[in-house]
Design a protein around this motif. Structure first.
Motif, PDB file in Angstrom:
ATOM      1  N   TRP A  30       0.845  -1.198   0.000  1.00 50.09           N
ATOM      2  CA  TRP A  30       0.000   0.000   0.000  1.00 50.09           C
ATOM      3  C   TRP A  30       0.880   1.248   0.000  1.00 50.09           C
ATOM      4  O   TRP A  30       0.692   2.151  -0.825  1.00 50.09           O
ATOM      5  N   ASN A  31       1.828   1.317   0.912  1.00 49.49           N
ATOM      6  CA  ASN A  31       2.689   2.493   1.009  1.00 49.49           C
ATOM      7  C   ASN A  31       3.683   2.601  -0.145  1.00 49.49           C
ATOM      8  O   ASN A  31       4.178   3.689  -0.425  1.00 49.49           O
ATOM      9  N   LEU A  32       3.937   1.479  -0.813  1.00 45.18           N
ATOM     10  CA  LEU A  32       4.771   1.539  -2.012  1.00 45.18           C
ATOM     11  C   LEU A  32       4.000   2.130  -3.199  1.00 45.18           C
ATOM     12  O   LEU A  32       4.589   2.486  -4.205  1.00 45.18           O
ATOM     13  N   TRP A  90       4.731   1.840 -12.620  1.00 47.01           N
ATOM     14  CA  TRP A  90       5.070   2.255 -11.250  1.00 47.01           C
ATOM     15  C   TRP A  90       6.396   3.003 -11.250  1.00 47.01           C
ATOM     16  O   TRP A  90       7.330   2.656 -11.985  1.00 47.01           O
ATOM     17  N   ASP A  91       6.471   4.062 -10.439  1.00 45.02           N
ATOM     18  CA  ASP A  91       7.747   4.726 -10.189  1.00 45.02           C
ATOM     19  C   ASP A  91       7.777   5.223  -8.744  1.00 45.02           C
ATOM     20  O   ASP A  91       6.770   5.187  -8.040  1.00 45.02           O
ATOM     21  N   GLN A  92       8.921   5.677  -8.307  1.00 45.72           N
ATOM     22  CA  GLN A  92       9.124   6.041  -6.902  1.00 45.72           C
ATOM     23  C   GLN A  92       8.211   7.167  -6.428  1.00 45.72           C
ATOM     24  O   GLN A  92       7.938   7.275  -5.240  1.00 45.72           O
ATOM     25  N   SER A  93       7.696   7.970  -7.327  1.00 46.07           N
ATOM     26  CA  SER A  93       6.807   9.075  -6.930  1.00 46.07           C
ATOM     27  C   SER A  93       5.474   8.561  -6.380  1.00 46.07           C
ATOM     28  O   SER A  93       4.741   9.308  -5.741  1.00 46.07           O
ATOM     29  N   GLU A  97       5.001   9.106   1.764  1.00 40.60           N
ATOM     30  CA  GLU A  97       6.124   9.751   2.452  1.00 40.60           C
ATOM     31  C   GLU A  97       6.792   8.766   3.415  1.00 40.60           C
ATOM     32  O   GLU A  97       8.013   8.710   3.505  1.00 40.60           O
ATOM     33  N   GLU A  98       5.969   7.975   4.104  1.00 45.08           N
ATOM     34  CA  GLU A  98       6.481   6.969   5.039  1.00 45.08           C
ATOM     35  C   GLU A  98       7.417   5.982   4.335  1.00 45.08           C
ATOM     36  O   GLU A  98       8.495   5.654   4.831  1.00 45.08           O
ATOM     37  N   ALA A  99       7.010   5.510   3.157  1.00 45.38           N
ATOM     38  CA  ALA A  99       7.831   4.567   2.387  1.00 45.38           C
ATOM     39  C   ALA A  99       9.118   5.220   1.925  1.00 45.38           C
ATOM     40  O   ALA A  99      10.181   4.605   1.978  1.00 45.38           O
ATOM     41  N   ARG A 100       9.022   6.459   1.472  1.00 40.03           N
ATOM     42  CA  ARG A 100      10.220   7.163   0.992  1.00 40.03           C
ATOM     43  C   ARG A 100      11.260   7.315   2.104  1.00 40.03           C
ATOM     44  O   ARG A 100      12.444   7.131   1.880  1.00 40.03           O
ATOM     45  N   VAL A 101      10.789   7.628   3.302  1.00 38.90           N
ATOM     46  CA  VAL A 101      11.692   7.770   4.447  1.00 38.90           C
ATOM     47  C   VAL A 101      12.296   6.408   4.806  1.00 38.90           C
ATOM     48  O   VAL A 101      13.499   6.274   4.995  1.00 38.90           O
ATOM     49  N   PHE A 105      14.823   7.520   0.596  1.00 35.97           N
ATOM     50  CA  PHE A 105      14.708   8.425  -0.542  1.00 35.97           C
ATOM     51  C   PHE A 105      14.511   9.875  -0.116  1.00 35.97           C
ATOM     52  O   PHE A 105      14.622  10.770  -0.923  1.00 35.97           O
ATOM     53  N   ASP A 106      14.159  10.101   1.155  1.00 32.93           N
ATOM     54  CA  ASP A 106      13.989  11.477   1.664  1.00 32.93           C
ATOM     55  C   ASP A 106      14.878  11.707   2.859  1.00 32.93           C
ATOM     56  O   ASP A 106      15.277  10.826   3.548  1.00 32.93           O
TER      57      ASP A 106
END
Length: 106
Positions: A30-32, A90-93, A97-101, A105-106
């Motif tokens: 989900w978060n991805l 699919w791409d990283q965008s 935010e939780e997944a990126r951290v 990635f952040d």
């Protein structure tokens, strides 16, 4: 089924999707951002569109079955049809935010 009940069931579906992981990535699907659509029908049938971070995911069959089984376990769901789609790609965008951290990635 009332619109309010559909929203409630959809919320429970999101909760169970947050327990599904790609074995190679420590963040839930989900978060991805791998879930594109959840459609709860009046009869409780669910149509779900999802993708993978890579088309050649070696755990694809395992993940798809895990999603279907967990969605069907939600009270009020009579069946689940999981459609694997690759549009949009699919791409990283698409990650939360939780997944990126979590993935640095952040």
């Amino acid at each position: 089924m009332t619109p309010e009940k559909k929203v409630e069931i959809e919320g429970h579906i999101v909760d169970v999707l947050k327990t599904v992981y790609d074995p190679e990535i420590p963040v839930d699907i989900w978060n991805l951002g791998m879930i594109y659509k959840i459609d709860v029908k009046d009869d409780g049938a669910v149509e779900l569109d999802m993708t993978f971070t890579a088309p050649s995911c070696p755990a694809a069959d395992f993940i798809l079955e895990d999603v279907r089984t967990k969605v069907e376990s939600v009270e009020g769901v009579t069946s689940a049809n999981v459609n694997l789609v690759f549009e949009p790609t699919w791409d990283q965008s698409m990650m939360s935010e939780e997944a990126r951290v979590e993935l640095g990635f952040d």
